[in-house]
Design a protein around this motif. Sequence first.
Motif, PDB file in Angstrom:
ATOM      1  N   UNK A 345      -5.447   2.509  -0.222  1.00 18.83           N
ATOM      2  CA  UNK A 345      -4.823   1.412   0.384  1.00 18.83           C
ATOM      3  C   UNK A 345      -3.409   1.222  -0.452  1.00 18.83           C
ATOM      4  N   UNK A 346      -2.501   0.415   0.279  1.00 14.49           N
ATOM      5  CA  UNK A 346      -1.328   0.027  -0.337  1.00 14.49           C
ATOM      6  C   UNK A 346      -1.453  -0.689  -1.665  1.00 14.49           C
ATOM      7  N   UNK A 347      -0.460  -0.913  -2.398  1.00 16.97           N
ATOM      8  CA  UNK A 347      -0.690  -1.677  -3.683  1.00 16.97           C
ATOM      9  C   UNK A 347      -1.177  -3.120  -3.392  1.00 16.97           C
ATOM     10  N   UNK A 348      -0.358  -3.868  -2.188  1.00 17.67           N
ATOM     11  CA  UNK A 348      -0.651  -5.185  -1.834  1.00 17.67           C
ATOM     12  C   UNK A 348      -2.184  -5.306  -1.367  1.00 17.67           C
ATOM     13  N   UNK A 349      -2.537  -4.494  -0.620  1.00 22.97           N
ATOM     14  CA  UNK A 349      -3.755  -4.380  -0.202  1.00 22.97           C
ATOM     15  C   UNK A 349      -5.078  -4.296  -0.842  1.00 22.97           C
ATOM     16  N   UNK A 350      -4.606  -3.277  -1.812  1.00 24.85           N
ATOM     17  CA  UNK A 350      -5.560  -3.179  -3.048  1.00 24.85           C
ATOM     18  C   UNK A 350      -5.854  -4.411  -3.926  1.00 24.85           C
TER      19      UNK A 350
END
Length: 449
Positions: A345-350
């Motif tokens: 996942x992207x940083x924001x999603x994670x």
Amino acid sequence: MTGLRIELRRSTALWAGLLVLVSGTGMLWLITSESARWTGNSTSAVLELRLPLAYVWALVVGLAVLQGMRDSRARVTELFTATSRPGWVRLGTLAAAVAGAVAVATALLCAGLVAKVALGGGFVSAGFVPLMVTVVLALASSVLLGLAVGRLLPHPLTVPVALVATFMVASTAGRALEARSPGDEISRFALLTPVLAPPSTDLVTMSTSVDLGQIVWFTGLGVTGFLLFVSRTHLGRLAALAPAGLAIAAALAIMPVKYSDVLVADSIASRLVCDGEVCVSKAHEDRLPAVTAAGRAALAELAVLPDAPKEVREDTAAMAHLTAPQRDQRIVYVPSLGIPRPMTMTEDQLRLELLAGAGVASCEGPNTFDTYGGVVRYVTAGYFHGELAELASEPLMWNNSRLRGEIDEAWRQFRGHSAQEQLNRVAQVRRMLLACEDSERVLGVLKAA
């Protein structure tokens, strides 16, 4: 060497090797999706080969049986018996050519998978070697047994019967090795085949006891197959069964009974690599910077909770594909499973994933759907984020109008409380999730007036 070169030309040896390469590659291509995990770890890549072996194994055995019937089909059995040259020399050369070609082709297939992982930037370690040795021995010994069956039973139906029987054994063994929980008992006889449906995680491998048991068994089977193939007398053929008998007894004594002892954590790939308070597996070390940024941001937001977690770690449990994610008061675990995988996942999603559940993963096992638990994850993530936002792991709930309505309603009721009350309720929810209490009761704490 001259005899070996002749047998390579006039026998099915090279065709058998080509069959292994083409059928193995073709089956892997057919069953592999773009999100396949084995492409990121060499051990997982070779383990993935166990699935198409159900088909490749049967084809190779069928071809070996056909080759073993050569003398009978050519009606030269009595002619060769009358020659001064020992029969075991000629037959041994044929066996070496066919089994050797299959062994080399199998090793090349495994090496090709490892090369694909390496060229794709995946994790490569020595963990694949025992798995490769086992697969090579399995196919080579099966070839030797197939040659013996063809020579001893030169009947037109022998080849199709051997092919179908091998496939049926492989299919039955595959089903016998399926498990729903780590404590399930599996058939040790099923482990005497090279077939296994690999799990959906790339951080596991076969246990040492399974590798050792299979190596012992396939070695004994190969010796028995060779002796049966070259023996001329009934007494010699009876004695030839001894190696396989001893091997199966030793292998069954070594093989584990519980599924959790069949697949274990890959000690190399699952070793943790850390950047301060954030750790990921060695196999996913390339994702450490992104996970570190998301993990530290999540820990900073979770710090408002009493007894807040202090670390972020990837969940490297070997049985993660059968059990609920790990949970610990001091640790926020990054699940190893899911679509998409949290590690990709992207940083924001994670960051949102780590905040969901107030830093505690769902109590549900993989491939399950819990509406109440999903709503709890959305509301708790929204609390720390400041507003509701889509969780990459729960797109169905976000995009379904009915489920989205339940999320919005729970969020509205939760936001109706004071700031201190909201914090107290989230803290209580965290304690309940750590204890895996009923998700409907957990949601009730967030919504209750």
